[in-house]
Design a protein around this motif. Structure first.
Motif, PDB file in Angstrom:
ATOM      1  N   LEU A 410       0.787  -1.279  -0.170  1.00  0.00           N
ATOM      2  CA  LEU A 410       0.018  -0.087   0.002  1.00  0.00           C
ATOM      3  C   LEU A 410       0.850   1.233   0.139  1.00  0.00           C
ATOM      4  O   LEU A 410       2.098   1.190   0.456  1.00  0.00           O
ATOM      5  N   SER A 411       0.300   2.047  -0.576  1.00  0.00           N
ATOM      6  CA  SER A 411       0.891   3.568  -0.609  1.00  0.00           C
ATOM      7  C   SER A 411       0.834   4.144   1.059  1.00  0.00           C
ATOM      8  O   SER A 411       0.028   3.682   1.756  1.00  0.00           O
ATOM      9  N   GLY A 412       1.858   4.905   1.322  1.00  0.00           N
ATOM     10  CA  GLY A 412       1.904   5.472   2.987  1.00  0.00           C
ATOM     11  C   GLY A 412       2.600   4.196   3.618  1.00  0.00           C
ATOM     12  O   GLY A 412       2.332   4.522   5.032  1.00  0.00           O
ATOM     13  N   VAL A 413       3.185   3.420   3.500  1.00  0.00           N
ATOM     14  CA  VAL A 413       3.730   2.144   4.261  1.00  0.00           C
ATOM     15  C   VAL A 413       5.095   1.977   3.823  1.00  0.00           C
ATOM     16  O   VAL A 413       5.073   2.114   2.722  1.00  0.00           O
ATOM     17  N   THR A 414       5.861   1.779   4.895  1.00  0.00           N
ATOM     18  CA  THR A 414       7.179   1.663   4.545  1.00  0.00           C
ATOM     19  C   THR A 414       7.331  -0.140   4.903  1.00  0.00           C
ATOM     20  O   THR A 414       7.221  -0.616   5.928  1.00  0.00           O
ATOM     21  N   TYR A 415       7.861  -0.781   3.657  1.00  0.00           N
ATOM     22  CA  TYR A 415       7.999  -2.060   4.047  1.00  0.00           C
ATOM     23  C   TYR A 415       9.476  -2.495   3.870  1.00  0.00           C
ATOM     24  O   TYR A 415      10.476  -1.889   3.052  1.00  0.00           O
ATOM     25  N   VAL A 416       9.946  -3.230   4.829  1.00  0.00           N
ATOM     26  CA  VAL A 416      11.225  -3.606   5.143  1.00  0.00           C
ATOM     27  C   VAL A 416      11.574  -5.156   5.045  1.00  0.00           C
ATOM     28  O   VAL A 416      10.736  -5.913   5.934  1.00  0.00           O
ATOM     29  N   SER A 417      12.333  -5.774   4.156  1.00  0.00           N
ATOM     30  CA  SER A 417      12.409  -7.133   4.374  1.00  0.00           C
ATOM     31  C   SER A 417      13.206  -7.590   5.808  1.00  0.00           C
ATOM     32  O   SER A 417      14.132  -6.875   6.008  1.00  0.00           O
ATOM     33  N   VAL A 418      12.581  -8.765   6.416  1.00  0.00           N
ATOM     34  CA  VAL A 418      13.269  -9.295   7.322  1.00  0.00           C
ATOM     35  C   VAL A 418      13.954 -10.702   7.113  1.00  0.00           C
ATOM     36  O   VAL A 418      14.090 -11.331   7.982  1.00  0.00           O
ATOM     37  N   GLN A 419      14.010 -10.827   5.917  1.00  0.00           N
ATOM     38  CA  GLN A 419      14.495 -11.868   5.579  1.00  0.00           C
ATOM     39  C   GLN A 419      16.049 -11.690   5.436  1.00  0.00           C
ATOM     40  O   GLN A 419      16.460 -10.672   5.095  1.00  0.00           O
ATOM     41  N   LYS A 420      16.898 -12.583   5.605  1.00  0.00           N
ATOM     42  CA  LYS A 420      18.289 -12.413   5.616  1.00  0.00           C
ATOM     43  C   LYS A 420      18.787 -12.079   4.156  1.00  0.00           C
ATOM     44  O   LYS A 420      19.604 -11.539   3.720  1.00  0.00           O
ATOM     45  N   ASP A 421      18.118 -13.160   3.370  1.00  0.00           N
ATOM     46  CA  ASP A 421      18.461 -13.249   2.046  1.00  0.00           C
ATOM     47  C   ASP A 421      17.060 -12.757   1.067  1.00  0.00           C
ATOM     48  O   ASP A 421      16.083 -13.452   1.474  1.00  0.00           O
ATOM     49  N   ILE A 422      17.248 -11.993  -0.016  1.00  0.00           N
ATOM     50  CA  ILE A 422      16.312 -11.872  -0.962  1.00  0.00           C
ATOM     51  C   ILE A 422      16.623 -12.863  -2.176  1.00  0.00           C
ATOM     52  O   ILE A 422      17.709 -12.803  -2.666  1.00  0.00           O
ATOM     53  N   PRO A 423      15.629 -13.707  -2.577  1.00  0.00           N
ATOM     54  CA  PRO A 423      15.991 -14.596  -3.507  1.00  0.00           C
ATOM     55  C   PRO A 423      16.299 -13.695  -5.082  1.00  0.00           C
ATOM     56  O   PRO A 423      15.545 -12.868  -5.014  1.00  0.00           O
ATOM     57  N   GLN A 424      17.246 -14.502  -5.624  1.00  0.00           N
ATOM     58  CA  GLN A 424      17.784 -13.455  -6.950  1.00  0.00           C
ATOM     59  C   GLN A 424      16.215 -13.479  -7.739  1.00  0.00           C
ATOM     60  O   GLN A 424      16.115 -12.219  -8.307  1.00  0.00           O
ATOM     61  N   ALA A 425      15.534 -14.370  -7.798  1.00  0.00           N
ATOM     62  CA  ALA A 425      14.215 -14.265  -8.549  1.00  0.00           C
ATOM     63  C   ALA A 425      13.225 -12.805  -8.131  1.00  0.00           C
ATOM     64  O   ALA A 425      12.449 -12.601  -8.798  1.00  0.00           O
ATOM     65  N   ASP A 426      13.444 -12.644  -6.910  1.00  0.00           N
ATOM     66  CA  ASP A 426      12.579 -11.666  -6.353  1.00  0.00           C
ATOM     67  C   ASP A 426      13.250 -10.334  -6.126  1.00  0.00           C
ATOM     68  O   ASP A 426      12.761  -9.126  -5.714  1.00  0.00           O
TER      69      ASP A 426
END
Length: 531
Positions: A410-426
């Motif tokens: 959504l707009s107006g929301v800050t999203y932060v990955s809490v995974q140590k690794d982001i898969p290359q495909a993503d």
């Protein structure tokens, strides 16, 4: 499966009659006598190879099969038996070569196709194995094992509904085979037919009370239904469930060989040292480490062994005397308990789950580091975890592609990955959707906990970040696949294990889009209420 004797003249009849009757010593003696008279007697060479194969002397058997071929026996039967010996020694590629040779002569031999499927299955060439089992059941439709192994491959390929049909055929052909019921119970459980699954598990146990896989499946079903008394008792069979359907990490399920007694709650542990150790995934450790505090309340000094990425974090757990990493020297102890046996040891019922949170804590100094990197809090902050450990067999069904969850961005929301690794495909999707990646700052779960302390909400699939957020007492929304693991029970939006959790379940298998839309609507409402 291939050991019928070759055609034989009358002079060999006595030796082969003894072989068919299971009198291997007598048959071997007679066949060796024939070979002393004629070292190139192809029938005797083949027969002696059969004796050696049936008495598990496979390497020697291969030598006699090869001699029989040089002496003129090029039958499909010879090559099929040769393949059996090769497979028994783990030479599956060579076995397939022999089976292909045999099938050129006997293309409609269902047993040869079955053995070829088995070798391919061992090589994890599942698509090719399925083709072989399809041919096996075409030419040998009453071969129950072929239907069973076809079901196994279909399960591994994710075609679980088709696997159930194959198991049904196998059970109809072999209605007193405990293994079939035990395996079908696992498929029924995965499909959500848990009452039928438990009937199959119980049927298997009636036929074979010591069947570890049936006990394991009964455990998973009972736990999902909230029957923790039977479920955790049956769960103790997990070390004997070699074919448990989701355990590619089977090595971690082996019963440890300690010279100290296993503690399952009976003995008084006051003043004793109890070693508690992990056995499955990181999420399991995060969920069940809470029991260490209960052991300490009974007066035990607890040595807690955990996976290396959890060591720093779990030193914040109340009741631990010592926290060590797997592979470190253990030192002296009086009793030992695998971590997932602790609910059974403490007699956990659904209404008595030790649910007080938080039981883990973040380091304030590291929390401040992440606060500095995130900057002033001007928007609602959401941590996001969408994929779990790819080494686990069920990861494909429990994880989502990040694009599939676009509906909760959504707009107006800050999203932060809490995974140590982001898969290359993503990675492209993460950049396009504006998901922040601070993984360069994350060394272990203590850092992930510190990052989470700067967030308002964590949204995660069923993986370790969900358990971490729950253990920290943070609001966490957990996205579950259609027939989620036992720990999330059935048809509930809450969890007795994590009071701060809210569960969102697929209503259709593999449909993450609808889940994301539901979560997005709930998130929009919560954001509005916080504004």
């Amino acid at each position: 499966m291939r050991s019928s004797p070759p055609p034989k003249p009358a002079g060999h009849q006595t030796a082969f009659t003894a072989l068919q009757a299971g009198r291997h010593d007598e048959s071997e003696r007679l066949l060796r006598r024939l070979l002393r008279a004629n070292a190139d007697d192809a029938i005797a060479l083949h027969g002696l190879g059969l004796v050696l194969m049936q008495t598990a002397r496979h390497h020697q058997a291969l030598g006699f099969f090869d001699r029989a071929e040089r002496a003129g026996d090029s039958s499909s039967l010879l090559h099929g038996n040769r393949a059996t010996c090769l497979s028994a020694q783990g030479f599956y590629d060579a076995a397939i070569v022999s089976l292909d040779h045999a099938l050129r002569q006997a293309p409609q031999d269902g047993v040869l196709h079955f053995n070829r499927g088995n070798a391919l299955m061992q090589l994890r060439r599942d698509d090719a194995a399925l083709d072989a089992f399809d041919a096996a059941v075409q030419f040998a439709p009453t071969l129950a094992q072929a239907w069973q192994n076809r079901a196994t491959v279909l399960t591994r390929l994710g075609r679980v509904e088709n696997a159930l049909t194959a198991y049904d055929r196998a059970v109809a052909l072999s209605p007193n085979d405990a293994e079939l019921y035990a395996n079908r119970a696992g498929v029924l459980d995965f499909l959500g037919a848990r009452a039928a699954a438990l009937r199959d598990a119980d049927r298997a146990l009636a036929l074979a009370p010591g069947n570890g896989l049936a006990h394991w499946n009964a455990a998973l079903i009972c736990l999902a239904q909230g029957d923790y008394a039977r479920g955790f008792a049956e769960f103790e069979w997990r070390f004997d469930a070699d074919n448990a359907r989701w355990l590619d990490n089977a090595a971690s399920m082996r019963r440890p060989n300690f010279d100290k007694p296993l503690w399952l709650g009976q003995e008084n542990i006051a003043g004793k040292t109890l070693l508690v150790y992990p056995e499955q995934g990181l999420g399991d450790t995060l969920q069940f480490c809470r029991y260490v505090t209960l052991a300490a309340d009974r007066g035990a000094s607890v040595v807690l062994m955990v996976q290396p990425p959890l060591v720093r974090l779990l030193r914040t757990l109340a009741g631990t005397t010592t926290v060590i990493a797997q592979g470190d020297a253990v030192g002296a102890f009086d009793f030992h308990t695998p971590m997932m046996s602790l609910p059974h040891a403490f007699g956990t019922q659904l209404q008595s789950v030790p649910a007080r949170t938080p039981y883990l804590a973040a380091d304030p100094a590291r929390t401040a580091v992440f606060a500095q990197h995130l900057g002033p809090r001007t928007q609602f902050r959401v941590g996001l975890a969408w994929s779990g450990n790819p080494a686990l067999k069920n990861n494909a069904v429990r994880s989502a592609a990040l694009n599939d969850l676009a509906g909760l961005i959504l707009s107006g929301v800050t999203y932060v990955s809490v995974q140590k690794d982001i898969p290359q495909a993503d990675r492209d999707a993460a950049q396009r959707l504006g998901v922040l990646d601070l993984s360069d700052l994350i060394e272990d779960f203590a850092d992930t906990a510190a990052l989470m302390q700067n967030l308002d909400l964590v949204i995660s699939v069923d993986s370790s970040p969900a358990h971490l957020a729950g253990a920290l007492g943070m609001p966490v929304w957990i996205l579950l696949y259609h027939t989620a693991e036992w720990r999330w029970l059935m048809d509930r939006a809450d969890s007795p294990w994590y009071p701060s959790a809210r569960l969102f379940r697929q209503t259709t298998p593999r449909d993450w889009h609808r889940v994301a839309a539901t979560v997005g609507a709930a998130l929009d409402k919560q954001k509005s209420e916080r504004a």
